[in-house]
Design a protein around this motif. Structure first.
Motif, PDB file in Angstrom:
ATOM      1  N   ARG A   1      61.729  13.238  53.625  1.00 18.29           N
ATOM      2  CA  ARG A   1      62.364  13.841  52.704  1.00 18.29           C
ATOM      3  C   ARG A   1      63.768  14.000  52.830  1.00 18.29           C
ATOM      4  O   ARG A   1      64.339  13.856  51.450  1.00 18.29           O
ATOM      5  CB  ARG A   1      61.642  15.288  52.516  1.00 18.29           C
ATOM      6  N   PHE A   2      64.184  14.096  53.972  1.00 20.07           N
ATOM      7  CA  PHE A   2      65.772  14.242  54.089  1.00 20.07           C
ATOM      8  C   PHE A   2      66.270  12.841  53.606  1.00 20.07           C
ATOM      9  O   PHE A   2      67.582  12.897  52.844  1.00 20.07           O
ATOM     10  CB  PHE A   2      66.053  14.305  55.485  1.00 20.07           C
ATOM     11  N   VAL A   3      65.915  11.796  53.973  1.00 20.47           N
ATOM     12  CA  VAL A   3      66.345  10.434  53.462  1.00 20.47           C
ATOM     13  C   VAL A   3      66.253  10.328  51.956  1.00 20.47           C
ATOM     14  O   VAL A   3      67.164   9.937  51.444  1.00 20.47           O
ATOM     15  CB  VAL A   3      65.496   9.312  54.191  1.00 20.47           C
ATOM     16  N   LEU A   4      65.136  10.550  51.590  1.00 21.78           N
ATOM     17  CA  LEU A   4      64.844  10.548  50.108  1.00 21.78           C
ATOM     18  C   LEU A   4      65.825  11.388  49.236  1.00 21.78           C
ATOM     19  O   LEU A   4      66.707  11.000  48.328  1.00 21.78           O
ATOM     20  CB  LEU A   4      63.560  10.934  49.430  1.00 21.78           C
ATOM     21  N   CYS A   5      66.092  12.630  49.678  1.00 21.19           N
ATOM     22  CA  CYS A   5      67.014  13.625  48.754  1.00 21.19           C
ATOM     23  C   CYS A   5      68.432  13.240  49.169  1.00 21.19           C
ATOM     24  O   CYS A   5      69.139  13.054  48.645  1.00 21.19           O
ATOM     25  CB  CYS A   5      66.543  14.995  49.165  1.00 21.19           C
TER      26      CYS A   5
ATOM     27  N   THR B   1      77.398  18.074  48.679  1.00 19.62           N
ATOM     28  CA  THR B   1      76.679  18.814  49.536  1.00 19.62           C
ATOM     29  C   THR B   1      76.042  20.355  48.993  1.00 19.62           C
ATOM     30  O   THR B   1      74.928  20.528  49.341  1.00 19.62           O
ATOM     31  CB  THR B   1      77.972  19.459  50.590  1.00 19.62           C
ATOM     32  N   LEU B   2      76.551  20.780  48.051  1.00 19.92           N
ATOM     33  CA  LEU B   2      75.991  21.659  47.242  1.00 19.92           C
ATOM     34  C   LEU B   2      74.634  21.359  46.617  1.00 19.92           C
ATOM     35  O   LEU B   2      73.564  22.066  46.648  1.00 19.92           O
ATOM     36  CB  LEU B   2      76.837  22.418  46.126  1.00 19.92           C
ATOM     37  N   LEU B   3      74.411  20.366  45.954  1.00 20.93           N
ATOM     38  CA  LEU B   3      73.310  19.664  45.491  1.00 20.93           C
ATOM     39  C   LEU B   3      72.292  19.249  46.663  1.00 20.93           C
ATOM     40  O   LEU B   3      71.321  19.655  46.369  1.00 20.93           O
ATOM     41  CB  LEU B   3      73.755  18.392  44.683  1.00 20.93           C
ATOM     42  N   ALA B   4      72.848  18.776  47.541  1.00 18.48           N
ATOM     43  CA  ALA B   4      72.121  18.290  48.653  1.00 18.48           C
ATOM     44  C   ALA B   4      71.303  19.588  49.363  1.00 18.48           C
ATOM     45  O   ALA B   4      70.147  19.673  49.759  1.00 18.48           O
ATOM     46  CB  ALA B   4      72.595  17.183  49.721  1.00 18.48           C
ATOM     47  N   THR B   5      72.191  20.500  49.435  1.00 19.43           N
ATOM     48  CA  THR B   5      71.789  21.981  50.398  1.00 19.43           C
ATOM     49  C   THR B   5      70.520  22.544  49.410  1.00 19.43           C
ATOM     50  O   THR B   5      69.641  22.811  50.035  1.00 19.43           O
ATOM     51  CB  THR B   5      72.818  22.593  50.520  1.00 19.43           C
ATOM     52  N   GLU B   6      71.003  22.550  48.225  1.00 18.34           N
ATOM     53  CA  GLU B   6      69.752  22.977  47.375  1.00 18.34           C
ATOM     54  C   GLU B   6      68.381  22.171  47.580  1.00 18.34           C
ATOM     55  O   GLU B   6      67.323  22.752  47.559  1.00 18.34           O
ATOM     56  CB  GLU B   6      69.996  23.323  45.986  1.00 18.34           C
ATOM     57  N   LEU B   7      68.631  21.040  47.566  1.00 17.20           N
ATOM     58  CA  LEU B   7      67.240  19.933  47.514  1.00 17.20           C
ATOM     59  C   LEU B   7      66.499  20.177  49.066  1.00 17.20           C
ATOM     60  O   LEU B   7      65.384  20.288  49.092  1.00 17.20           O
ATOM     61  CB  LEU B   7      67.711  18.435  47.283  1.00 17.20           C
ATOM     62  N   HIS B   8      67.475  20.243  49.989  1.00 15.66           N
ATOM     63  CA  HIS B   8      66.957  20.355  51.264  1.00 15.66           C
ATOM     64  C   HIS B   8      66.242  21.659  51.315  1.00 15.66           C
ATOM     65  O   HIS B   8      65.017  21.717  52.116  1.00 15.66           O
ATOM     66  CB  HIS B   8      67.946  20.304  52.347  1.00 15.66           C
ATOM     67  N   ALA B   9      66.745  22.862  50.618  1.00 17.42           N
ATOM     68  CA  ALA B   9      66.248  24.380  50.868  1.00 17.42           C
ATOM     69  C   ALA B   9      64.743  24.202  50.142  1.00 17.42           C
ATOM     70  O   ALA B   9      63.997  24.591  50.556  1.00 17.42           O
ATOM     71  CB  ALA B   9      67.029  25.079  50.397  1.00 17.42           C
ATOM     72  N   ARG B  10      64.658  23.700  49.094  1.00 20.46           N
ATOM     73  CA  ARG B  10      63.603  23.871  47.977  1.00 20.46           C
ATOM     74  C   ARG B  10      62.427  22.642  48.629  1.00 20.46           C
ATOM     75  O   ARG B  10      61.446  23.006  48.497  1.00 20.46           O
ATOM     76  CB  ARG B  10      63.903  23.346  46.772  1.00 20.46           C
ATOM     77  N   PHE B  11      63.062  21.332  49.049  1.00 21.50           N
ATOM     78  CA  PHE B  11      62.095  20.243  49.226  1.00 21.50           C
ATOM     79  C   PHE B  11      62.002  19.828  50.683  1.00 21.50           C
ATOM     80  O   PHE B  11      60.893  19.720  51.190  1.00 21.50           O
ATOM     81  CB  PHE B  11      62.261  19.121  48.086  1.00 21.50           C
ATOM     82  N   THR B  12      63.085  19.409  51.064  1.00 17.91           N
ATOM     83  CA  THR B  12      63.018  18.613  52.546  1.00 17.91           C
ATOM     84  C   THR B  12      62.527  19.645  53.704  1.00 17.91           C
ATOM     85  O   THR B  12      61.574  19.101  54.438  1.00 17.91           O
ATOM     86  CB  THR B  12      64.424  18.568  52.826  1.00 17.91           C
ATOM     87  N   PHE B  13      63.021  20.822  53.902  1.00 17.24           N
ATOM     88  CA  PHE B  13      62.474  21.717  55.034  1.00 17.24           C
ATOM     89  C   PHE B  13      61.280  22.694  54.478  1.00 17.24           C
ATOM     90  O   PHE B  13      61.021  23.558  55.285  1.00 17.24           O
ATOM     91  CB  PHE B  13      63.653  22.487  55.784  1.00 17.24           C
ATOM     92  N   GLY B  14      60.944  22.514  53.226  1.00 19.66           N
ATOM     93  CA  GLY B  14      59.688  23.284  52.924  1.00 19.66           C
ATOM     94  C   GLY B  14      59.967  24.777  52.703  1.00 19.66           C
ATOM     95  O   GLY B  14      58.940  25.419  52.690  1.00 19.66           O
ATOM     96  N   ARG B  15      60.894  25.026  52.443  1.00 22.28           N
ATOM     97  CA  ARG B  15      61.348  26.587  52.270  1.00 22.28           C
ATOM     98  C   ARG B  15      60.755  27.043  50.821  1.00 22.28           C
ATOM     99  O   ARG B  15      60.457  28.252  50.606  1.00 22.28           O
ATOM    100  CB  ARG B  15      62.961  26.799  52.271  1.00 22.28           C
ATOM    101  N   GLY B  16      60.932  26.194  49.851  1.00 16.56           N
ATOM    102  CA  GLY B  16      60.212  26.487  48.454  1.00 16.56           C
ATOM    103  C   GLY B  16      61.181  27.411  47.719  1.00 16.56           C
ATOM    104  O   GLY B  16      61.028  27.500  46.639  1.00 16.56           O
ATOM    105  N   GLY B  17      62.339  27.684  48.187  1.00 18.90           N
ATOM    106  CA  GLY B  17      63.521  28.493  47.483  1.00 18.90           C
ATOM    107  C   GLY B  17      64.849  28.123  47.539  1.00 18.90           C
ATOM    108  O   GLY B  17      65.001  27.044  48.251  1.00 18.90           O
TER     109      GLY B  17
END
Length: 173
Positions: free
Chosen positions: A21-25, A58-74
């Motif tokens: 997911r990290f690679v994708l996002c 970085t702002l965009l990727a951090t949001e994607l990682h929080a919501r999708f990559t690391f499974g936080r959902g928020g």
């Protein structure tokens, strides 16, 4: 309250899934960023163009990682954005050093060579960022380890274990 509980109940993805997911996002944002830097660098100095694109990506990727990559959902918290920015600053230095080295080694590098060097440096920095984001920024066990210390049950047990005299009880009332 409902959303906080549902976010905590979401299982964290395994390392392989999170990395994919990290690679994708992150890779998708990074690839778009490389073209944006190249385009913006035709109007601004390269380091400034890279800095501006790094902030936005970085702002965009951090949001994607929080919501999708690391499974936080928020959404990512400000603390997570700041920690992510620290790792992005290190990645910025890596890409700048790589591009500076390219300029020193090749008198007039072409756009393709610049992209190869930039993306290679970004990929190297990206692997390091994945480790930092997974183990520090979005680590689930940090929030769980901190939660028991602030648990009201423990505080109640601690207060009940200490005998209190009438003067203390009157002040508390």
């Amino acid at each position: 309250m409902e959303t906080a509980q549902s976010q905590q109940q979401v299982a964290a993805p395994g390392a392989v899934t999170a990395f994919a997911r990290f690679v994708l996002c992150g890779g998708g944002v990074g690839l778009a960023s490389s073209f944006a830097v190249a385009g913006l660098a035709s109007w601004l100095p390269w380091a400034l163009a890279n800095a501006l694109i790094t902030v936005v990506s970085t702002l965009l990727a951090t949001e994607l990682h929080a919501r999708f990559t690391f499974g936080r959902g928020g959404r990512a918290t400000w603390s997570q954005h700041m920690q992510s920015a620290g790792s992005a600053a290190a990645a910025y230095v890596v890409t700048c050093v790589a591009m500076f080295a390219l300029q020193q080694l090749v008198a007039a590098p072409g756009a393709v060579l610049e992209q190869v060097v930039y993306l290679s440096a970004s990929a190297l920095a990206g692997v390091a960022r994945f480790v930092v984001l997974r183990l520090v920024v979005f680590a689930r066990n940090r929030s769980r380890a901190a939660a028991p210390a602030a648990s009201p049950v423990q505080a109640t047990v601690a207060r009940a274990a200490a005998p209190a005299g009438p003067a203390v009880l009157c002040r508390a009332a």
